[in-house]
Motif scaffolding. Structure first.
Motif, mmCIF file in Angstrom:
data_model
loop_
_atom_site.group_PDB
_atom_site.id
_atom_site.type_symbol
_atom_site.label_atom_id
_atom_site.label_comp_id
_atom_site.label_asym_id
_atom_site.label_seq_id
_atom_site.Cartn_x
_atom_site.Cartn_y
_atom_site.Cartn_z
ATOM 1 N N HIS A 84 0.829 -1.210 0.000
ATOM 2 C CA HIS A 84 0.000 0.000 0.000
ATOM 3 C C HIS A 84 0.865 1.262 0.000
ATOM 4 C CE1 HIS A 84 -3.111 2.892 1.384
ATOM 5 N NE2 HIS A 84 -2.176 3.306 2.220
ATOM 6 N N LYS A 108 -6.967 8.755 -3.851
ATOM 7 C CA LYS A 108 -7.191 7.549 -3.059
ATOM 8 C C LYS A 108 -6.879 6.322 -3.905
ATOM 9 C CE LYS A 108 -8.868 10.475 -0.070
ATOM 10 N NZ LYS A 108 -7.922 11.107 0.876
ATOM 11 N N ILE A 109 -6.217 5.347 -3.312
ATOM 12 C CA ILE A 109 -5.786 4.181 -4.087
ATOM 13 C C ILE A 109 -6.490 2.891 -3.700
ATOM 14 C CG2 ILE A 109 -3.502 5.178 -4.531
ATOM 15 C CD1 ILE A 109 -2.445 3.091 -2.410
ATOM 16 N N ASP A 110 -6.999 2.826 -2.459
ATOM 17 C CA ASP A 110 -7.636 1.578 -2.002
ATOM 18 C C ASP A 110 -8.478 1.835 -0.753
ATOM 19 O OD1 ASP A 110 -5.808 1.737 0.116
ATOM 20 O OD2 ASP A 110 -4.470 0.204 -0.711
ATOM 21 N N ASN A 111 -8.911 0.773 -0.070
ATOM 22 C CA ASN A 111 -9.770 0.928 1.108
ATOM 23 C C ASN A 111 -9.008 1.392 2.351
ATOM 24 O OD1 ASN A 111 -8.439 -1.552 1.144
ATOM 25 N ND2 ASN A 111 -10.047 -2.561 2.332
ATOM 26 N N TRP A 112 -7.699 1.450 2.269
ATOM 27 C CA TRP A 112 -6.901 2.060 3.342
ATOM 28 C C TRP A 112 -6.603 3.520 3.008
ATOM 29 C CZ3 TRP A 112 -2.863 -2.508 3.764
ATOM 30 C CH2 TRP A 112 -3.502 -3.624 4.324
#
Lengths: 148, 148
Positions: free
Chosen positions: B114, B143-147
């Motif tokens: 991440h 934003k790249i992911d759910n984190w």
């Protein structure tokens, strides 16, 4: 040995859709390079990716539909020979999580730094392809430096 | 031990301008996080970066104006403790080339994947800040992911 690692989360319920984007010519051409030949849906297949003058040939070495894809570089820049690439998919929350690895670089050369950033940009293009229907494959990819 | 590596090229003639963006509060707040405290222009200084609930404290351990900056993580998520970050700058063609390293991760955990992608996104934000006057620091980061 050194590895490039990335993680993106794609907002879709369909893991199959992401798997298709990693294993079909049209899928791959939608986020990495429009100049893609070959299908990635059978192990042993070769997929040819071309970018301007150069490019990469990948041999598909492992497939576990719809969760895992692995390629070995069969031709390309000398730093890529002997390296492998894997894509691992799973559902989490409202996302398909993609873990990416470009493994077994002999040395952490400057070209590896470039490829690491460039992979991030292309994985964001894959995310965009699935989420919006439009990726940014070469030649319309996001340029990161003087090597493109 | 594992390292995150990146390379971006910033279209500017001013290496000093890039160095300022890595060593001043206002510069850092323009591409990484708006919630930045402290100045990075003296070794021994602590810079505090905050993102929503969490963040990182960095100790400036080496400066060679205008070509090199090194930080050690003095506080932050446990995976970051003991890691170091460096930025190396040089002129090449019409670009300032930035080689980035986030070194000495104990293990190539999922959080490292991440952070690798997220660093690429933030370095592209730095590139944009210098080239266009506008970066995308947290909370307006890509934003790249759910984190995130």
């Amino acid at each position: 040995m050194a590895d490039i690692l990335h993680r993106v989360g794609i907002q879709t319920a369909s893991i199959e859709k992401v798997y298709q984007a990693l294993t079909t010519r049209d899928g791959l051409a939608g986020w990495w390079t429009t100049n893609t030949s070959g299908e990635g849906d059978q192990t042993g297949n070769i997929i040819a990716f071309r970018f301007g003058a150069g490019g990469f040939d990948m041999r598909v070495t492992e497939l576990r539909e719809p969760a895992y894809v692995r390629w070995e570089v069969s031709d390309g820049p000398e730093e890529w020979i002997g390296t492998s690439i894997s894509f691992e998919l799973r559902q989490e929350d409202d996302f398909i999580i993609l873990l990416f690895k470009h493994m077994n670089w002999q040395e952490p050369v400057e070209f590896m730094h470039h490829c690491s950033t460039k992979w991030a940009v292309f994985l964001m293009s894959l995310k965009s392809l699935i989420e919006t229907g439009k990726g940014s494959p070469d030649p319309d990819d996001v340029k990161i430096d003087n090597w493109n």
